[in-house]
Design a protein around this motif. Structure first.
Motif, PDB file in Angstrom:
ATOM      1  N   GLN A  41       1.483  -5.927  -3.451  1.00 39.67           N
ATOM      2  CA  GLN A  41       0.143  -5.907  -4.045  1.00 39.67           C
ATOM      3  C   GLN A  41      -0.656  -4.718  -3.535  1.00 39.67           C
ATOM      4  O   GLN A  41      -0.292  -4.087  -2.540  1.00 39.67           O
ATOM      5  CB  GLN A  41      -0.605  -7.199  -3.703  1.00 39.67           C
ATOM      6  CG  GLN A  41       0.076  -8.466  -4.209  1.00 39.67           C
ATOM      7  CD  GLN A  41       0.146  -8.498  -5.714  1.00 39.67           C
ATOM      8  OE1 GLN A  41      -0.822  -8.186  -6.409  1.00 39.67           O
ATOM      9  NE2 GLN A  41       1.300  -8.870  -6.244  1.00 39.67           N
ATOM     10  N   GLY A  42      -1.750  -4.440  -4.211  1.00 37.58           N
ATOM     11  CA  GLY A  42      -2.655  -3.409  -3.739  1.00 37.58           C
ATOM     12  C   GLY A  42      -3.597  -3.966  -2.688  1.00 37.58           C
ATOM     13  O   GLY A  42      -3.747  -5.183  -2.559  1.00 37.58           O
ATOM     14  N   PHE A 105      -7.750   6.218   5.723  1.00 38.15           N
ATOM     15  CA  PHE A 105      -7.054   4.967   6.020  1.00 38.15           C
ATOM     16  C   PHE A 105      -6.161   5.114   7.239  1.00 38.15           C
ATOM     17  O   PHE A 105      -5.519   6.155   7.443  1.00 38.15           O
ATOM     18  CB  PHE A 105      -6.182   4.551   4.826  1.00 38.15           C
ATOM     19  CG  PHE A 105      -6.953   3.957   3.685  1.00 38.15           C
ATOM     20  CD1 PHE A 105      -7.511   4.767   2.712  1.00 38.15           C
ATOM     21  CD2 PHE A 105      -7.113   2.583   3.584  1.00 38.15           C
ATOM     22  CE1 PHE A 105      -8.218   4.231   1.648  1.00 38.15           C
ATOM     23  CE2 PHE A 105      -7.816   2.029   2.520  1.00 38.15           C
ATOM     24  CZ  PHE A 105      -8.372   2.853   1.559  1.00 38.15           C
TER      25      PHE A 105
ATOM     26  N   PHE B  34      -9.260   6.824  -9.169  1.00 37.16           N
ATOM     27  CA  PHE B  34      -8.485   7.491  -8.126  1.00 37.16           C
ATOM     28  C   PHE B  34      -7.003   7.146  -8.247  1.00 37.16           C
ATOM     29  O   PHE B  34      -6.631   6.095  -8.764  1.00 37.16           O
ATOM     30  CB  PHE B  34      -8.930   7.023  -6.723  1.00 37.16           C
ATOM     31  CG  PHE B  34     -10.404   7.037  -6.501  1.00 37.16           C
ATOM     32  CD1 PHE B  34     -11.171   5.918  -6.766  1.00 37.16           C
ATOM     33  CD2 PHE B  34     -11.028   8.171  -6.023  1.00 37.16           C
ATOM     34  CE1 PHE B  34     -12.544   5.926  -6.558  1.00 37.16           C
ATOM     35  CE2 PHE B  34     -12.398   8.195  -5.811  1.00 37.16           C
ATOM     36  CZ  PHE B  34     -13.149   7.061  -6.079  1.00 37.16           C
ATOM     37  N   TYR B  36      -4.027   6.949  -5.262  1.00 38.61           N
ATOM     38  CA  TYR B  36      -3.671   7.037  -3.860  1.00 38.61           C
ATOM     39  C   TYR B  36      -2.158   6.989  -3.736  1.00 38.61           C
ATOM     40  O   TYR B  36      -1.469   6.383  -4.567  1.00 38.61           O
ATOM     41  CB  TYR B  36      -4.262   5.870  -3.059  1.00 38.61           C
ATOM     42  CG  TYR B  36      -5.709   6.031  -2.684  1.00 38.61           C
ATOM     43  CD1 TYR B  36      -6.720   5.688  -3.572  1.00 38.61           C
ATOM     44  CD2 TYR B  36      -6.067   6.552  -1.440  1.00 38.61           C
ATOM     45  CE1 TYR B  36      -8.054   5.840  -3.217  1.00 38.61           C
ATOM     46  CE2 TYR B  36      -7.396   6.703  -1.078  1.00 38.61           C
ATOM     47  CZ  TYR B  36      -8.386   6.346  -1.979  1.00 38.61           C
ATOM     48  OH  TYR B  36      -9.705   6.503  -1.621  1.00 38.61           O
ATOM     49  N   GLN B  38       1.037   6.168  -0.841  1.00 35.48           N
ATOM     50  CA  GLN B  38       1.350   5.565   0.460  1.00 35.48           C
ATOM     51  C   GLN B  38       2.800   5.859   0.793  1.00 35.48           C
ATOM     52  O   GLN B  38       3.718   5.322   0.160  1.00 35.48           O
ATOM     53  CB  GLN B  38       1.100   4.064   0.414  1.00 35.48           C
ATOM     54  CG  GLN B  38       1.215   3.360   1.757  1.00 35.48           C
ATOM     55  CD  GLN B  38       0.819   1.884   1.654  1.00 35.48           C
ATOM     56  OE1 GLN B  38       1.114   1.207   0.666  1.00 35.48           O
ATOM     57  NE2 GLN B  38       0.122   1.386   2.667  1.00 35.48           N
ATOM     58  N   LEU B  44      -2.876   4.892   3.336  1.00 34.21           N
ATOM     59  CA  LEU B  44      -3.136   5.411   1.997  1.00 34.21           C
ATOM     60  C   LEU B  44      -3.757   6.805   2.080  1.00 34.21           C
ATOM     61  O   LEU B  44      -4.632   7.052   2.907  1.00 34.21           O
ATOM     62  CB  LEU B  44      -4.096   4.496   1.254  1.00 34.21           C
ATOM     63  CG  LEU B  44      -3.579   3.119   0.874  1.00 34.21           C
ATOM     64  CD1 LEU B  44      -4.719   2.246   0.398  1.00 34.21           C
ATOM     65  CD2 LEU B  44      -2.534   3.240  -0.216  1.00 34.21           C
ATOM     66  N   LEU B  46      -5.578   9.806  -0.393  1.00 33.93           N
ATOM     67  CA  LEU B  46      -6.101  10.136  -1.705  1.00 33.93           C
ATOM     68  C   LEU B  46      -5.274  11.262  -2.316  1.00 33.93           C
ATOM     69  O   LEU B  46      -5.090  12.305  -1.701  1.00 33.93           O
ATOM     70  CB  LEU B  46      -7.565  10.564  -1.603  1.00 33.93           C
ATOM     71  CG  LEU B  46      -8.233  10.955  -2.909  1.00 33.93           C
ATOM     72  CD1 LEU B  46      -8.371   9.747  -3.826  1.00 33.93           C
ATOM     73  CD2 LEU B  46      -9.607  11.585  -2.647  1.00 33.93           C
ATOM     74  N   PHE B  89      -0.871   4.060  -5.971  1.00 33.86           N
ATOM     75  CA  PHE B  89      -1.884   3.055  -6.317  1.00 33.86           C
ATOM     76  C   PHE B  89      -2.976   3.698  -7.157  1.00 33.86           C
ATOM     77  O   PHE B  89      -3.549   4.719  -6.770  1.00 33.86           O
ATOM     78  CB  PHE B  89      -2.532   2.465  -5.068  1.00 33.86           C
ATOM     79  CG  PHE B  89      -1.620   1.647  -4.219  1.00 33.86           C
ATOM     80  CD1 PHE B  89      -0.917   2.234  -3.181  1.00 33.86           C
ATOM     81  CD2 PHE B  89      -1.463   0.291  -4.455  1.00 33.86           C
ATOM     82  CE1 PHE B  89      -0.065   1.478  -2.390  1.00 33.86           C
ATOM     83  CE2 PHE B  89      -0.620  -0.468  -3.667  1.00 33.86           C
ATOM     84  CZ  PHE B  89       0.088   0.128  -2.630  1.00 33.86           C
ATOM     85  N   MET B  98     -14.269  -0.888  -3.924  1.00 36.04           N
ATOM     86  CA  MET B  98     -13.074  -0.206  -4.404  1.00 36.04           C
ATOM     87  C   MET B  98     -12.011  -1.251  -4.737  1.00 36.04           C
ATOM     88  O   MET B  98     -11.711  -2.115  -3.919  1.00 36.04           O
ATOM     89  CB  MET B  98     -12.544   0.786  -3.362  1.00 36.04           C
ATOM     90  CG  MET B  98     -11.318   1.545  -3.839  1.00 36.04           C
ATOM     91  SD  MET B  98     -10.887   2.962  -2.795  1.00 36.04           S
ATOM     92  CE  MET B  98     -11.893   4.258  -3.508  1.00 36.04           C
ATOM     93  N   PHE B 100      -8.024  -1.862  -6.183  1.00 35.81           N
ATOM     94  CA  PHE B 100      -6.733  -1.208  -6.298  1.00 35.81           C
ATOM     95  C   PHE B 100      -5.824  -1.969  -7.269  1.00 35.81           C
ATOM     96  O   PHE B 100      -5.900  -3.197  -7.389  1.00 35.81           O
ATOM     97  CB  PHE B 100      -6.031  -1.169  -4.941  1.00 35.81           C
ATOM     98  CG  PHE B 100      -6.657  -0.236  -3.945  1.00 35.81           C
ATOM     99  CD1 PHE B 100      -7.710  -0.661  -3.148  1.00 35.81           C
ATOM    100  CD2 PHE B 100      -6.183   1.056  -3.796  1.00 35.81           C
ATOM    101  CE1 PHE B 100      -8.287   0.188  -2.220  1.00 35.81           C
ATOM    102  CE2 PHE B 100      -6.741   1.921  -2.866  1.00 35.81           C
ATOM    103  CZ  PHE B 100      -7.795   1.485  -2.083  1.00 35.81           C
ATOM    104  N   GLY B 101      -4.938  -1.237  -7.917  1.00 35.81           N
ATOM    105  CA  GLY B 101      -3.852  -1.858  -8.658  1.00 35.81           C
ATOM    106  C   GLY B 101      -2.775  -2.321  -7.693  1.00 35.81           C
ATOM    107  O   GLY B 101      -2.865  -2.112  -6.482  1.00 35.81           O
ATOM    108  N   ALA B 102      -1.732  -2.927  -8.236  1.00 33.91           N
ATOM    109  CA  ALA B 102      -0.687  -3.525  -7.405  1.00 33.91           C
ATOM    110  C   ALA B 102       0.274  -2.501  -6.815  1.00 33.91           C
ATOM    111  O   ALA B 102       1.065  -2.830  -5.938  1.00 33.91           O
ATOM    112  CB  ALA B 102       0.081  -4.559  -8.214  1.00 33.91           C
TER     113      ALA B 102
END
Lengths: 114, 110
Positions: A41-42, A105, B34, B36, B38, B44, B46, B89, B98, B100-102
């Motif tokens: 998941q996000g 982050f 945005f 991101y 990972q 994360l 940008l 993401f 903010m 985020f998608g999955a």
């Protein structure tokens, strides 16, 4: 390298226990946000701290709490751990008033609740 | 409320292939959008952003255009490299919030 560090890297706890996760922000970043990222998941916003006060909260129960310290470090505390709390916990730091995309982050703490 | 839906993965491509990762959003106002990235063991980062309709964000060969009419912000790259392997993401923000998608896992094979 974002300048944001988190500890520990990994942690295993059992249901019902309490846990403290730590974050060290970039110097000068007076705002820190915490996110929960479940597997696959996000990230989901837990809460934000500014000048040592909570400054916004997502849809998380009160057993998720935080502290922010003057030295740009912060903590996420979770009481009465549940299995569903197993996730990667991310902190992100920013200078208040700057656009959200300037937040940095950390690498996260992976919490496993058995 | 605001939300982001992105293409499910995983996506596996050969080096130099064309990449598209779809992202659509739902928002009540005029969010910033945005992408991101990972990498394993890292936080994360940008990748790119767009703050208003028709803006194109770009970075490291990746591009995405803010399409208000289709509420989309698809990520594209003309020629992927092995080093692009990561989880991507899509996210939106309005104010301090903010979402985020999955995430979409991309693997690029030599």
């Amino acid at each position: 390298e974002t300048g944001v560090t988190q500890s520990p890297t990994h942690l295993i706890k059992t249901r019902g226990q309490q846990v403290t996760l730590r974050c060290s922000s970039q110097s000068g970043h007076n705002t820190v946000s915490w996110y929960q990222q479940a597997l696959g998941q996000g990230p989901q916003f837990i809460f934000q701290y500014y000048r040592e006060e909570e400054n916004g909260r997502g849809n998380f129960p009160p057993r998720f709490s935080g502290l922010q310290f003057p030295n740009y470090s912060s903590e996420l505390n979770v009481n009465a751990l549940e299995l569903d709390d197993s996730a990667l916990y991310l902190c992100a730091s920013i200078i208040a008033g700057y656009p959200l995309d300037t937040q940095y982050f950390g690498p996260g703490t992976r919490l496993t609740v058995l | 409320g605001n939300s982001v839906t992105q293409m499910e993965g995983p996506v596996t491509l050969s080096e130099e292939a064309f990449l598209t990762i779809n992202c659509t959003y739902t928002a009540t106002g005029y969010p910033s959008l945005f992408w991101y990235v990972q990498y394993p063991g890292e936080g994360l980062q940008l990748l790119l952003k767009a703050t208003k309709a028709d803006d194109k964000g770009s970075n490291k060969g990746f591009e995405a255009t803010y399409r208000k009419e289709t509420t989309s912000f698809h990520l594209e790259k003309g020629s992927v490299q092995v080093s692009d392997s990561a989880v991507y993401f899509c996210a939106l923000s309005e104010g301090n919030d903010m979402r985020f998608g999955a995430g979409t896992r991309l693997t690029v094979k030599p």
